[in-house]
Design a protein around this motif. Sequence first.
Motif, short mmCIF file in Angstrom:
data_model
loop_
_atom_site.label_atom_id
_atom_site.label_comp_id
_atom_site.label_asym_id
_atom_site.label_seq_id
_atom_site.Cartn_x
_atom_site.Cartn_y
_atom_site.Cartn_z
N ILE A 73 11.86 15.75 1.51
CA ILE A 73 12.47 15.11 2.68
C ILE A 73 12.74 16.12 3.80
N GLN A 74 12.81 17.38 3.45
CA GLN A 74 13.02 18.41 4.48
C GLN A 74 11.74 18.72 5.27
N ASN A 75 10.59 18.16 4.88
CA ASN A 75 9.35 18.44 5.58
C ASN A 75 8.99 17.29 6.54
N LEU A 76 8.50 16.19 5.97
CA LEU A 76 8.11 15.00 6.74
C LEU A 76 7.02 15.30 7.77
N PRO A 77 5.87 15.78 7.31
CA PRO A 77 4.76 16.04 8.22
C PRO A 77 4.07 14.74 8.65
N PHE A 78 3.43 14.78 9.79
CA PHE A 78 2.78 13.60 10.39
C PHE A 78 1.27 13.66 10.17
N GLY A 79 0.68 12.48 9.97
CA GLY A 79 -0.76 12.39 9.84
C GLY A 79 -1.25 11.01 10.21
N ILE A 80 -2.54 10.79 9.99
CA ILE A 80 -3.16 9.48 10.24
C ILE A 80 -3.80 9.02 8.93
N PHE A 81 -3.51 7.76 8.56
CA PHE A 81 -4.03 7.24 7.30
C PHE A 81 -4.50 5.81 7.52
N SER A 82 -5.27 5.31 6.57
CA SER A 82 -5.58 3.88 6.55
C SER A 82 -5.56 3.39 5.12
N THR A 83 -5.32 2.09 5.00
CA THR A 83 -5.42 1.44 3.70
C THR A 83 -6.61 0.50 3.77
N ASP A 84 -7.01 -0.02 2.63
CA ASP A 84 -8.20 -0.88 2.57
C ASP A 84 -8.18 -1.94 3.66
N GLY A 85 -9.17 -1.90 4.51
CA GLY A 85 -9.32 -2.98 5.48
C GLY A 85 -8.45 -2.88 6.70
N ASP A 86 -7.55 -1.90 6.73
CA ASP A 86 -6.68 -1.75 7.90
C ASP A 86 -7.11 -0.57 8.76
N SER A 87 -6.67 -0.60 10.00
CA SER A 87 -7.04 0.46 10.94
C SER A 87 -6.24 1.73 10.69
N GLY A 109 1.34 8.06 9.98
CA GLY A 109 2.18 8.07 8.80
C GLY A 109 2.89 9.40 8.63
N VAL A 110 3.86 9.38 7.74
CA VAL A 110 4.61 10.59 7.38
C VAL A 110 4.52 10.73 5.87
N ALA A 111 4.29 11.96 5.40
CA ALA A 111 4.18 12.19 3.96
C ALA A 111 5.54 12.53 3.36
N ILE A 112 5.82 11.92 2.22
CA ILE A 112 6.98 12.34 1.43
C ILE A 112 6.61 12.22 -0.05
N GLY A 113 6.76 13.31 -0.77
CA GLY A 113 6.39 13.31 -2.19
C GLY A 113 4.97 12.81 -2.37
N GLU A 114 4.83 11.78 -3.19
CA GLU A 114 3.50 11.20 -3.45
C GLU A 114 3.25 9.95 -2.61
N MET A 115 4.07 9.76 -1.57
CA MET A 115 3.98 8.53 -0.78
C MET A 115 3.70 8.83 0.69
N VAL A 116 3.20 7.79 1.38
CA VAL A 116 3.03 7.84 2.83
C VAL A 116 3.87 6.75 3.45
N VAL A 117 4.65 7.13 4.45
CA VAL A 117 5.48 6.17 5.18
C VAL A 117 4.67 5.67 6.38
N SER A 139 -3.57 5.86 -2.74
CA SER A 139 -4.19 4.59 -2.32
C SER A 139 -4.66 4.61 -0.87
N VAL A 140 -4.37 5.69 -0.14
CA VAL A 140 -4.74 5.70 1.28
C VAL A 140 -5.88 6.68 1.53
N LYS A 141 -6.53 6.46 2.66
CA LYS A 141 -7.55 7.40 3.13
C LYS A 141 -6.93 8.15 4.30
N LEU A 142 -7.10 9.47 4.30
CA LEU A 142 -6.57 10.27 5.41
C LEU A 142 -7.67 10.50 6.45
N HIS A 143 -7.26 10.60 7.70
CA HIS A 143 -8.21 10.78 8.81
C HIS A 143 -7.80 12.01 9.64
#
Lengths: 444, 444
Positions: free
Chosen positions: B32-46, B50-58, B131-135
């Motif tokens: 939680i002290q990091n919270l880096p920013f990126g771009i992701f997509s899920t199946d069928g979505d643009s 997003g923000v990474a935390i642990g094994e999850m993307v917000v 479950s996400v694809k990173l861009h």
Amino acid sequence: MSVNPNQVAGMHPNDPTLRSFLEVAPESHFPIQNLPFGIFSTDGDSPRAGVAIGEMVVDLQALESSGLLKTSASNAGASLFARPVLNDFIALGREATTEVRTRVSQLLRHDNPILRDDVALRAKVLHAMTSVKLHMPIAVGGFSDFMLSREHSLNCVDIVGGAAAGQLWRNWTYLPMAYNGRASSVVLSGTPVKRPRGQVLNEGQAAPVYQPTAKLDFELEAAIVVGRGNELGSTVGIAHADAHMFGVVLLNDWSTRDVQAWEAQPLGVFVSKSHRTSISPWIVTFDALEPFRTDGPEQTPPPLAYLNQKGQRNFNVHMQASIKPKDHAKPSVVCRSNLQALYWSFAQQVAHHTSTGCNLMPGDLLATGTVSASGPNAQGCLYEATRDGQQAIALEHGGTRLYLEDGDEVALTAWAQGQGYRVGFGECTGLVTPVDSNKNGAAT
Amino acid sequence: MSVNPNQVAGMHPNDPTLRSFLEVAPESHFPIQNLPFGIFSTDGDSPRAGVAIGEMVVDLQALESSGLLKTSASNAGASLFARPVLNDFIALGREATTEVRTRVSQLLRHDNPILRDDVALRAKVLHAMTSVKLHMPIAVGGFSDFMLSREHSLNCVDIVGGAAAGQLWRNWTYLPMAYNGRASSVVLSGTPVKRPRGQVLNEGQAAPVYQPTAKLDFELEAAIVVGRGNELGSTVGIAHADAHMFGVVLLNDWSTRDVQAWEAQPLGVFVSKSHRTSISPWIVTFDALEPFRTDGPEQTPPPLAYLNQKGQRNFNVHMQASIKPKDHAKPSVVCRSNLQALYWSFAQQVAHHTSTGCNLMPGDLLATGTVSASGPNAQGCLYEATRDGQQAIALEHGGTRLYLEDGDEVALTAWAQGQGYRVGFGECTGLVTPVDSNKNGAAT
């Protein structure tokens, strides 16, 4: 109105005998044999694509919406001519852009009544050059600057002196050398050029200082505007390079020679040239330049296969640079050169640039570097002409110059001379303005 | 659901005692002290922000549309988080991006029930990283590569040898030197790196040939991602540089040392590095790195005023490069270094880059150059570690390397070590694949 445009389609758009119903002076840069592309706007309207002819601009968006410009470019969805830069249009490649130029040529011919005789249509489609505002024709994603002129390179070696004087680097005759320029600071002709500050080591000093450049210079250059790009990881073979080359603009690679001398080793130029680069507004197509192909200098040793270009590599295009000091009524020409003198060709630039798999993008600029030729007054920058400020040159209309002074307006121009017409580039200008008052460079 | 988020707003998002309701392993790069920013997509979505935390993307777009991310960034019209790159968001500047990170931190805290206890909302906003694809997180308009490491520079001089060995260029301690890289070929971590062909002069030969590179190398680098840009003609003072710096990514500046050696004089590197450059997907914000500020090496002579930075210039960030040959089960670490070793700082990069008035743009990359440090195994590229292929290095898990071989996977990583947590960068990887079968480079 019932004339079929195909009835007048028999002549090639480069035919020297073609005439337009629009008046074009013999010395104009924009006869019907040219038809360069640019981006313009009229009062209150959005920037859009246009073609220059004589003193007029043809509105491609208006032509298209009138149903007169149905080409493959029109099938690409939302109008490519309504966009504020030409990138999406030229990305279609040579066939598509050639088709549009050919169609515009047909519509402008003296013997085609479609546009000529339709007063309402003419009012919609044609704008006086004096009534429009010109914009950057492309969004520049990449800007690479080459060093294609042997004369320029030899002059630089000679001025620097030392053991290497009189001969070029060992790699020079094997590859068209180049560096990546800064794309974000490429601006349109007419944008003033504020004298920059930079880090400089003054002669006889032990340490550098941050001060206004005392050696502001122009560079007389041309640049390929890339049309269709190539995929990352692919190469563009020399025989296919033309398909990726849309047109040519003039380019002034404003340089700060004192900053450059201090920073350039070992990694090359960086902030000494990234403060501003100017390009001309009208992109002259390679289609229009085709009749002016000519032999280039003999290439010895023969280039490697991937650079080995068959046929006439070069173009006979006269180039010229002038300086107009603020108290002068007329500009003084300070350089007369020609693209024909370049050792390496445009197509060789493309083939080398992509040789390791680099992807070119529509709108990329691949500049020639300073276009110098042999003989007097043929040095394409003041660094060469004054031997880095050691020998003043006389201006035709009075005064001398070592480097550019505040108030100087530099104008580059170029043209190919046809029989009774000129395929020209217009001008690329920039007025040198004084350094700003921010003394410590601490503004944000 | 009625908890006011302000009730939990008392702690700084960098507080080492903060915990999230989401499980984060101690060795995770994304606490939680990091919270880096990126771009992701899920199946069928643009693709979206997003923000990474642990094994999850917000999912920031989902947070915003749920009404939980009302910040100044939300007032900029159409959602900045719904766009396929972060450029428009980070263009808002540090205040806006800091505000979003702070708000996300609040929403992820273990003691904030708003997201924690809303099963439906969690399903909408949180995605498993697997479950996400990173861009590509940004559209890269400009890419500049510096040479900030004194150790790297000294190693290079030493390997080349000659009179200059053992001492740096005279300008080195006065300015952070750099060159313009090629922006179009910057790709996302994970993109394979096909061995390029290029023009090379083989040892003992009189003329060069066009052949697959035999000296493919990585470079362990980091790069500033520029947030707010500056106007052309303006400078960014050293005290204001932070306001233009959004975050940092890992960068691998894949290099072909044989092509480079032949082309690099006099204009610098061009096609030897433009074939491909990789960056990591998550941008670690300067906000998250702030607790890891540390002193840099003493700068002697003291920099000129426009480069003279007060306070702690550097960041204590461990960096590491590994190679995993195709038949190995585990990667072998080949370099351990630290950003702390860099002579010049990130802020000094910005101040120098803009010193003549060059405009930086949101999403520009300003890379450090190879991050080497002193001591064994601290050379950030094989050119240094093997002295240009003269001395093989042993891999931890067997085998040796002079340069990269087909099938090698290179992984860069970096992290700042907090008390009980790591602010990390994840990885920047690339698998070396064989040269393609196009033997003459004539494809288009």
